[in-house]
Design a protein around this motif. Structure first.
Motif, mmCIF file in Angstrom:
data_model
loop_
_atom_site.group_PDB
_atom_site.id
_atom_site.type_symbol
_atom_site.label_atom_id
_atom_site.label_comp_id
_atom_site.label_asym_id
_atom_site.label_seq_id
_atom_site.Cartn_x
_atom_site.Cartn_y
_atom_site.Cartn_z
ATOM 1 N N MET A 97 -41.433 -68.322 -35.341
ATOM 2 C CA MET A 97 -40.548 -68.254 -34.180
ATOM 3 C C MET A 97 -39.138 -67.834 -34.580
ATOM 4 O O MET A 97 -38.475 -67.073 -33.869
ATOM 5 N N LEU A 98 -38.677 -68.325 -35.716
ATOM 6 C CA LEU A 98 -37.365 -67.939 -36.217
ATOM 7 C C LEU A 98 -37.324 -66.450 -36.539
ATOM 8 O O LEU A 98 -36.387 -65.740 -36.156
ATOM 9 N N LEU A 99 -38.341 -65.950 -37.242
ATOM 10 C CA LEU A 99 -38.384 -64.529 -37.582
ATOM 11 C C LEU A 99 -38.425 -63.682 -36.326
ATOM 12 O O LEU A 99 -37.712 -62.663 -36.222
ATOM 13 N N GLU A 100 -39.234 -64.068 -35.346
ATOM 14 C CA GLU A 100 -39.322 -63.302 -34.104
ATOM 15 C C GLU A 100 -37.971 -63.230 -33.407
ATOM 16 O O GLU A 100 -37.543 -62.161 -32.957
ATOM 17 N N GLU A 101 -37.290 -64.360 -33.298
ATOM 18 C CA GLU A 101 -36.003 -64.372 -32.605
ATOM 19 C C GLU A 101 -34.980 -63.507 -33.324
ATOM 20 O O GLU A 101 -34.212 -62.768 -32.689
ATOM 21 N N MET A 102 -34.957 -63.571 -34.657
ATOM 22 C CA MET A 102 -33.979 -62.788 -35.409
ATOM 23 C C MET A 102 -34.278 -61.291 -35.321
ATOM 24 O O MET A 102 -33.364 -60.470 -35.236
#
Length: 233
Positions: A156-161
């Motif tokens: 989720m962090l990678l997707e948001e960034m």
């Protein structure tokens, strides 16, 4: 992706939350129509799972109110109302799918992902930067075509960034996007999450790095740009 589940039956609500969280979603749950409207007004969700038989108002009224919100949220209706005219009314009222109770949880998840693929077509389903790629529906991350093993919140962090690149992701936005409202989040938890993702990208051979912007948040940069941006390891 972040979901809102509106279901007044306690056991089913807990079952949906447990299954969907294991499937990689961040899940908020409420038990009434008014609580659903309050949640939708306060935050953006990628999808709404809506029971029609709510204690304070009919789910169709919730669905109608959601259609007036600035952010269009796809909706899957859950109900025991199996009459044809009820199904037609739900779909005509703005629902993207109509699931009858009782239902198989795996089939429900598959239908949810199908709705997300259709309705989020205007958002990039495949995100990428440098040699890193991410499929938002399957939640598969790769470096030069080779999968990297990410836990749910790391993905989720990678997707948001990737989605906001080249802008900075502020820490408050990460808390809202990655964690449900019932979870207490510390600054150390965010930093530890970023550290784990940073290490996995490095170990996987990514040419993308996570830059710490002190006092603000984080952003992705290409390795050859780190001198210009002042990358923090």
């Amino acid at each position: 992706m972040k979901l809102l589940v509106v279901e007044d039956h306690r056991e089913l609500r807990a079952l949906l939350r447990s299954h969907l969280e294991r499937a990689g979603f961040a899940v908020d749950t409420v038990a009434s129509g008014q609580a659903a409207l309050d949640a939708m007004a306060a935050a953006d969700f990628d999808a709404l799972v809506l029971d029609l038989g709510l204690p304070d108002m009919d789910g169709m009224a919730v669905l109608a109110a959601c259609q007036k919100l600035p952010h269009k949220t796809p909706c899957i209706v859950l109900t025991a109302r199996d009459a044809l005219d009820c199904r037609i009314a739900g779909l005509n009222g703005g629902a993207d799918d109509y699931v009858l109770k009782p239902f198989d949880m795996s089939e429900f998840e598959a239908r949810l992902r199908a709705v997300l693929r259709r309705t989020h077509g205007t958002r990039e389903n495949r995100l990428g930067l440098g040699n890193v790629a991410f499929e938002s529906v399957s939640r598969l991350a790769t470096v030069q075509g080779h999968p990297i093993d990410l836990l749910r919140r790391e993905a989720m962090l990678l997707e948001e960034m990737l989605r906001v690149w080249p802008r900075i992701v502020v820490k408050e936005r990460l808390e809202e996007h990655i964690y449900s409202t019932r979870e207490s989040v510390t600054l150390n938890a965010i930093e530890a999450l970023v550290s784990r993702l940073r290490r996995k990208l490095r170990d996987g051979g990514a040419d993308v790095l996570i830059d710490t912007v002190r006092g603000l948040g984080y952003r992705l940069v290409l390795a050859h740009d780190t001198g210009r941006h002042g990358h923090q390891p």
